[in-house]
Scaffold this motif. Structure first.
Motif, PDB file in Angstrom:
ATOM      1  N   ALA A   1      85.357  22.623  -1.307  1.00  0.00           N
ATOM      2  CA  ALA A   1      86.759  22.238  -1.162  1.00  0.00           C
ATOM      3  C   ALA A   1      87.009  21.664   0.228  1.00  0.00           C
ATOM      4  O   ALA A   1      87.607  20.600   0.375  1.00  0.00           O
ATOM      5  CB  ALA A   1      87.667  23.431  -1.419  1.00  0.00           C
ATOM      6  N   ALA A   2      86.510  22.392   1.237  1.00  0.00           N
ATOM      7  CA  ALA A   2      86.732  21.945   2.618  1.00  0.00           C
ATOM      8  C   ALA A   2      86.090  20.589   2.846  1.00  0.00           C
ATOM      9  O   ALA A   2      86.666  19.692   3.488  1.00  0.00           O
ATOM     10  CB  ALA A   2      86.167  22.971   3.594  1.00  0.00           C
ATOM     11  N   LEU A   3      84.910  20.422   2.264  1.00  0.00           N
ATOM     12  CA  LEU A   3      84.184  19.163   2.433  1.00  0.00           C
ATOM     13  C   LEU A   3      84.958  17.996   1.804  1.00  0.00           C
ATOM     14  O   LEU A   3      85.109  16.928   2.406  1.00  0.00           O
ATOM     15  CB  LEU A   3      82.818  19.307   1.772  1.00  0.00           C
ATOM     16  N   LEU A   4      85.445  18.221   0.605  1.00  0.00           N
ATOM     17  CA  LEU A   4      86.191  17.165  -0.085  1.00  0.00           C
ATOM     18  C   LEU A   4      87.434  16.775   0.715  1.00  0.00           C
ATOM     19  O   LEU A   4      87.739  15.600   0.904  1.00  0.00           O
ATOM     20  CB  LEU A   4      86.614  17.642  -1.477  1.00  0.00           C
ATOM     21  N   PHE A   5      88.132  17.806   1.203  1.00  0.00           N
ATOM     22  CA  PHE A   5      89.364  17.568   1.937  1.00  0.00           C
ATOM     23  C   PHE A   5      89.082  16.760   3.203  1.00  0.00           C
ATOM     24  O   PHE A   5      89.729  15.747   3.484  1.00  0.00           O
ATOM     25  CB  PHE A   5      89.996  18.918   2.285  1.00  0.00           C
ATOM     26  N   ALA A   6      88.065  17.205   3.946  1.00  0.00           N
ATOM     27  CA  ALA A   6      87.725  16.526   5.193  1.00  0.00           C
ATOM     28  C   ALA A   6      87.266  15.099   4.906  1.00  0.00           C
ATOM     29  O   ALA A   6      87.625  14.154   5.620  1.00  0.00           O
ATOM     30  CB  ALA A   6      86.635  17.295   5.930  1.00  0.00           C
ATOM     31  N   GLY A   7      86.483  14.946   3.851  1.00  0.00           N
ATOM     32  CA  GLY A   7      85.983  13.619   3.510  1.00  0.00           C
ATOM     33  C   GLY A   7      87.120  12.667   3.198  1.00  0.00           C
ATOM     34  O   GLY A   7      87.163  11.537   3.692  1.00  0.00           O
ATOM     35  N   LEU A   8      88.060  13.135   2.399  1.00  0.00           N
ATOM     36  CA  LEU A   8      89.182  12.284   2.004  1.00  0.00           C
ATOM     37  C   LEU A   8      89.998  11.849   3.222  1.00  0.00           C
ATOM     38  O   LEU A   8      90.265  10.672   3.435  1.00  0.00           O
ATOM     39  CB  LEU A   8      90.066  13.039   1.005  1.00  0.00           C
ATOM     40  N   LEU A   9      90.366  12.845   4.025  1.00  0.00           N
ATOM     41  CA  LEU A   9      91.194  12.517   5.186  1.00  0.00           C
ATOM     42  C   LEU A   9      90.420  11.679   6.196  1.00  0.00           C
ATOM     43  O   LEU A   9      90.972  10.765   6.818  1.00  0.00           O
ATOM     44  CB  LEU A   9      91.729  13.791   5.837  1.00  0.00           C
ATOM     45  N   GLY A  10      89.135  12.000   6.345  1.00  0.00           N
ATOM     46  CA  GLY A  10      88.316  11.244   7.282  1.00  0.00           C
ATOM     47  C   GLY A  10      88.226   9.787   6.881  1.00  0.00           C
ATOM     48  O   GLY A  10      88.401   8.879   7.695  1.00  0.00           O
TER      49      GLY A  10
ATOM     50  N   PRO B   1      88.811  23.536  -4.813  1.00  0.00           N
ATOM     51  CA  PRO B   1      88.021  22.309  -5.010  1.00  0.00           C
ATOM     52  C   PRO B   1      88.836  21.125  -5.505  1.00  0.00           C
ATOM     53  O   PRO B   1      88.682  20.025  -4.986  1.00  0.00           O
ATOM     54  CB  PRO B   1      86.977  22.738  -6.035  1.00  0.00           C
ATOM     55  N   HIS B   2      89.715  21.354  -6.493  1.00  0.00           N
ATOM     56  CA  HIS B   2      90.507  20.201  -6.925  1.00  0.00           C
ATOM     57  C   HIS B   2      91.775  20.057  -6.091  1.00  0.00           C
ATOM     58  O   HIS B   2      92.259  18.961  -5.871  1.00  0.00           O
ATOM     59  CB  HIS B   2      90.853  20.300  -8.409  1.00  0.00           C
ATOM     60  N   GLY B   3      92.281  21.208  -5.595  1.00  0.00           N
ATOM     61  CA  GLY B   3      93.481  21.143  -4.768  1.00  0.00           C
ATOM     62  C   GLY B   3      93.251  20.309  -3.521  1.00  0.00           C
ATOM     63  O   GLY B   3      94.150  19.616  -3.043  1.00  0.00           O
ATOM     64  N   ALA B   4      92.020  20.342  -3.010  1.00  0.00           N
ATOM     65  CA  ALA B   4      91.704  19.576  -1.809  1.00  0.00           C
ATOM     66  C   ALA B   4      91.933  18.093  -2.027  1.00  0.00           C
ATOM     67  O   ALA B   4      92.169  17.345  -1.087  1.00  0.00           O
ATOM     68  CB  ALA B   4      90.256  19.828  -1.405  1.00  0.00           C
ATOM     69  N   LEU B   5      91.822  17.652  -3.276  1.00  0.00           N
ATOM     70  CA  LEU B   5      92.092  16.246  -3.576  1.00  0.00           C
ATOM     71  C   LEU B   5      93.496  16.057  -4.141  1.00  0.00           C
ATOM     72  O   LEU B   5      94.211  15.118  -3.810  1.00  0.00           O
ATOM     73  CB  LEU B   5      91.071  15.732  -4.597  1.00  0.00           C
ATOM     74  N   GLU B   6      93.884  17.021  -5.018  1.00  0.00           N
ATOM     75  CA  GLU B   6      95.126  16.844  -5.754  1.00  0.00           C
ATOM     76  C   GLU B   6      96.346  16.957  -4.846  1.00  0.00           C
ATOM     77  O   GLU B   6      97.275  16.153  -4.942  1.00  0.00           O
ATOM     78  CB  GLU B   6      95.180  17.916  -6.841  1.00  0.00           C
ATOM     79  N   LEU B   7      96.338  17.957  -3.965  1.00  0.00           N
ATOM     80  CA  LEU B   7      97.514  18.137  -3.113  1.00  0.00           C
ATOM     81  C   LEU B   7      97.708  16.960  -2.153  1.00  0.00           C
ATOM     82  O   LEU B   7      98.826  16.447  -2.045  1.00  0.00           O
ATOM     83  CB  LEU B   7      97.420  19.472  -2.363  1.00  0.00           C
ATOM     84  N   PRO B   8      96.637  16.480  -1.485  1.00  0.00           N
ATOM     85  CA  PRO B   8      96.842  15.259  -0.696  1.00  0.00           C
ATOM     86  C   PRO B   8      97.331  14.095  -1.550  1.00  0.00           C
ATOM     87  O   PRO B   8      98.201  13.332  -1.106  1.00  0.00           O
ATOM     88  CB  PRO B   8      95.457  14.970  -0.124  1.00  0.00           C
ATOM     89  N   ALA B   9      96.801  13.988  -2.760  1.00  0.00           N
ATOM     90  CA  ALA B   9      97.209  12.863  -3.607  1.00  0.00           C
ATOM     91  C   ALA B   9      98.699  12.940  -3.902  1.00  0.00           C
ATOM     92  O   ALA B   9      99.400  11.919  -3.884  1.00  0.00           O
ATOM     93  CB  ALA B   9      96.404  12.858  -4.899  1.00  0.00           C
TER      94      ALA B   9
END
Lengths: 265, 340
Positions: B319-328, B239-247
């Protein structure tokens, strides 16, 4: 003015403006003032945030401190023409490398790279970079193409001229008339520059130079006061030649402290 | 003799006496503009400022050719420099809210799309590191001990899962979650800004940090995989990695972008190359910080919940949702920005 370190900007008016880099010392003082302000604000914020009940307090506190820490310099640099309170006190300013005001993006980057400049402790890396760089830039300044410049507000000349008036043992009507007659404009200019820059010389060089110049004028103007040092002659002459230089007209009248032989420092 | 003015020289006293009033006036006008950032001078005073600035410029030129008086030249030089900064500055700042809206709606996504090659390069470094870490540990589990710093492998992954899932919720109150989150995002921002700076100044250093962090992540992931508890890892880091790793990758990418302008300016002057890079770089950086704050909040609360409170699939889905949302939001072709 250390022209060799300065960056030169050519304005559309075809005037060259020199950006004179500020030294490490003034930057350090400015930074200390800013640091004290940030720390003070940190304490206040922490106190206020602890009054907020529940979990919100910690998050609010962390967010505010985050913005305070990273945003303090950015805010002042962008909104106050490159001058944080500390820099304003010291009389230095952050500007774009081309002499323009620095933009938000430059300020942001130079303050983020601060984390490297602060390494490993006490801004050691930044200080070393500052020493080595020809324009005294720390790493953040290099990354954002910015420059910390020194600004000179007051006309030092006025202060120095008023000091020259204190060495006024040469202001007798005869000598003043003689000096005005015999010392041309270019020479006066040199004399004034000599007085202004004398402090920049080391003592031996200054005394030597002053003795030479003093001997010259002793002979030219027939000054036969054996108690007067070369320095006394030069300052006295400057005081006699520029009685009201740049000051208010009223200053001319009050000039002369009654001279005694050897009334120097 | 003294009255005859030699060519090229200047009667300094008269020069100063006649013109100092305009210098003082310009100084006070400049003080007003600089001290009150949003204060409008009004047309008359603004025009006066421009006129005085031009006159001071000509005074400076005249003084330069006529005298070597350091103090006078320095003062005029400072004055002309300050005037130049006001007269030739870009349009004055917009309102903060307007600026912020622009940043999230278009500024940041555009910056990322413009610099996608750097994002790709940073992501490649990170993913290569992760694959290497993963591969190395799967090939020989003993590698985990070599790759992961000793303070992190106190117990085997399976033992850790059992301990954590059997114990009480680690975060029992909102206060604790907030405290922990705050620590996390403050710390992560510090670290990613460091990575950015290293990349900006050395390029290689930034790429190496990304690569190394990838290796660590890969090695840790592999050790959970080997122990047969990959779902736990996904649910706790996801859940946080989906945001933290892209960041982290974004911060690194911004560093690479700036570093390439600084170190590889090509045919451009370094200053020009920098100025071209800066508008996207600072947006990428600011976005990194914003995303890290969000990631910290998630990590401090949601990520810490055990399977009894929220089942693994739900956490992984979030997690998947957050990741997709950020990249989208950042990279999708401009339609409606949905995750802003």
């Amino acid at each position: 003015m250390k022209a060799e370190r300065s960056r030169v900007v050519l304005t559309p008016e075809h005037v060259l403006i020199l950006l004179e880099p500020a030294g490490l010392g003034s930057r350090f003082v400015a930074f200390s003032v800013d640091l004290a302000l940030v720390l003070g604000a940190t304490v206040v914020v922490s106190q206020l945030a602890s009054a907020i009940p529940g979990g919100a307090g910690a998050v609010v506190r962390a967010l505010v401190l985050l913005i305070l820490n990273w945003g303090y310099h950015v805010y002042f640099e962008v909104r106050h023409q490159g001058q944080s309170p500390g820099k304003r006190i010291v009389g230095i300013r952050v500007v774009d490398g081309r002499g323009l005001p620095l933009g938000l993006e430059q300020s942001f980057v130079r303050n983020v790279v601060r984390v490297i400049d602060a390494l490993p402790i006490g801004y050691a890396l930044g200080a070393i970079a500052c020493h080595l760089d020809s324009r005294r830039r720390r790493l953040g300044d290099i990354a954002a193409d910015t420059l910390v410049v020194r600004e000179r507000r007051t006309l030092d000349l006025e202060r120095r001229a008023s000091r020259a008036r204190a060495w006024n043992s040469l202001r007798t009507p005869r000598l003043v008339r003689l000096a005005r007659h015999r010392v041309g404009l270019e020479e006066r200019e040199l004399l004034s520059a000599l007085c202004l820059r004398a402090d920049a010389l080391d003592d031996a060089a200054r005394v030597g130079l002053m003795e030479d110049v003093g001997r010259h004028y002793r002979e030219r103007l027939g000054i036969d006061d054996p108690h007067l040092s070369g320095e006394g002659v030069v300052y006295g002459l400057a005081g006699a030649l520029f009685p009201d230089r740049l000051g208010s007209p009223a200053a001319a009248g009050r000039g002369g402290r009654s001279p005694g032989p050897g009334s120097r420092r | 003799m003294s009255d005859a003015r030699p060519a090229g020289s200047l009667d300094l006293e008269r020069f100063v006496r006649e013109r100092r009033s305009r210098w003082t006036r310009l100084e006070s006008l400049l003080d007003a503009v600089e001290r009150l950032p949003d204060h409008e001078l009004g047309a008359t005073r603004l025009l006066e400022l421009v006129r005085l600035y031009r006159q001071t410029c000509s005074d400076l030129n005249e003084a330069r050719s006529g005298t070597a008086n350091a103090a006078l030249l320095a003062r005029l030089n400072t004055l002309a420099g300050r005037g130049y900064r006001i007269v030739y500055r870009r349009s004055h700042g917009r309102r903060f809210t307007e600026e912020a809206r622009e940043f999230f709606a278009t500024g940041a996504p555009l910056a990322f799309r413009r610099e996608r090659s750097y994002v790709l390069a940073a992501a490649t470094a990170f993913v290569l590191g992760a694959l290497l870490g993963l591969g190395a540990v799967i090939a020989d589990p003993a590698n985990a001990e070599r790759l992961i710093p000793p303070q992190f492998h106190t117990e085997s992954p399976r033992a850790r899962v059992e301990r954590i899932e059997a114990s009480e919720e680690r975060i029992s109150s909102l206060e604790e979650a907030a405290e922990f989150s705050s620590f996390l995002f403050s710390h992560n921002i510090q670290v990613s800004f460091l990575a950015f700076s290293l990349g900006a100044l050395t390029l290689i250093g930034g790429a190496w940090i990304l690569f190394y962090n990838g290796v660590l992540l890969g090695a840790v992931a592999a050790s959970y995989l080997i122990d047969g508890v990959p779902a736990f890892f996904m649910a706790w880091v996801g859940p946080h990695g989906a945001l933290e790793l892209p960041a982290i990758v974004f911060g690194g990418a911004a560093g690479l972008r700036l570093g390439s302008a600084l170190l590889l300016p090509g045919p451009l002057a370094t200053g020009t190359a920098l100025r071209r890079a800066l508008p996207s770089v600072w947006r990428m950086l600011l976005l990194t910080a914003v995303v890290l704050v969000a990631a910290g909040l998630v990590e401090g609360s949601f990520s810490q919940m055990t399977a009894r409170t929220i089942p693994y699939p739900a956490k992984i889905a979030v997690a998947a949702l957050l990741f997709a949302g950020l990249l989208g939001w950042l990279f999708a072709r401009r339609g409606a920005p949905e995750a802003a």
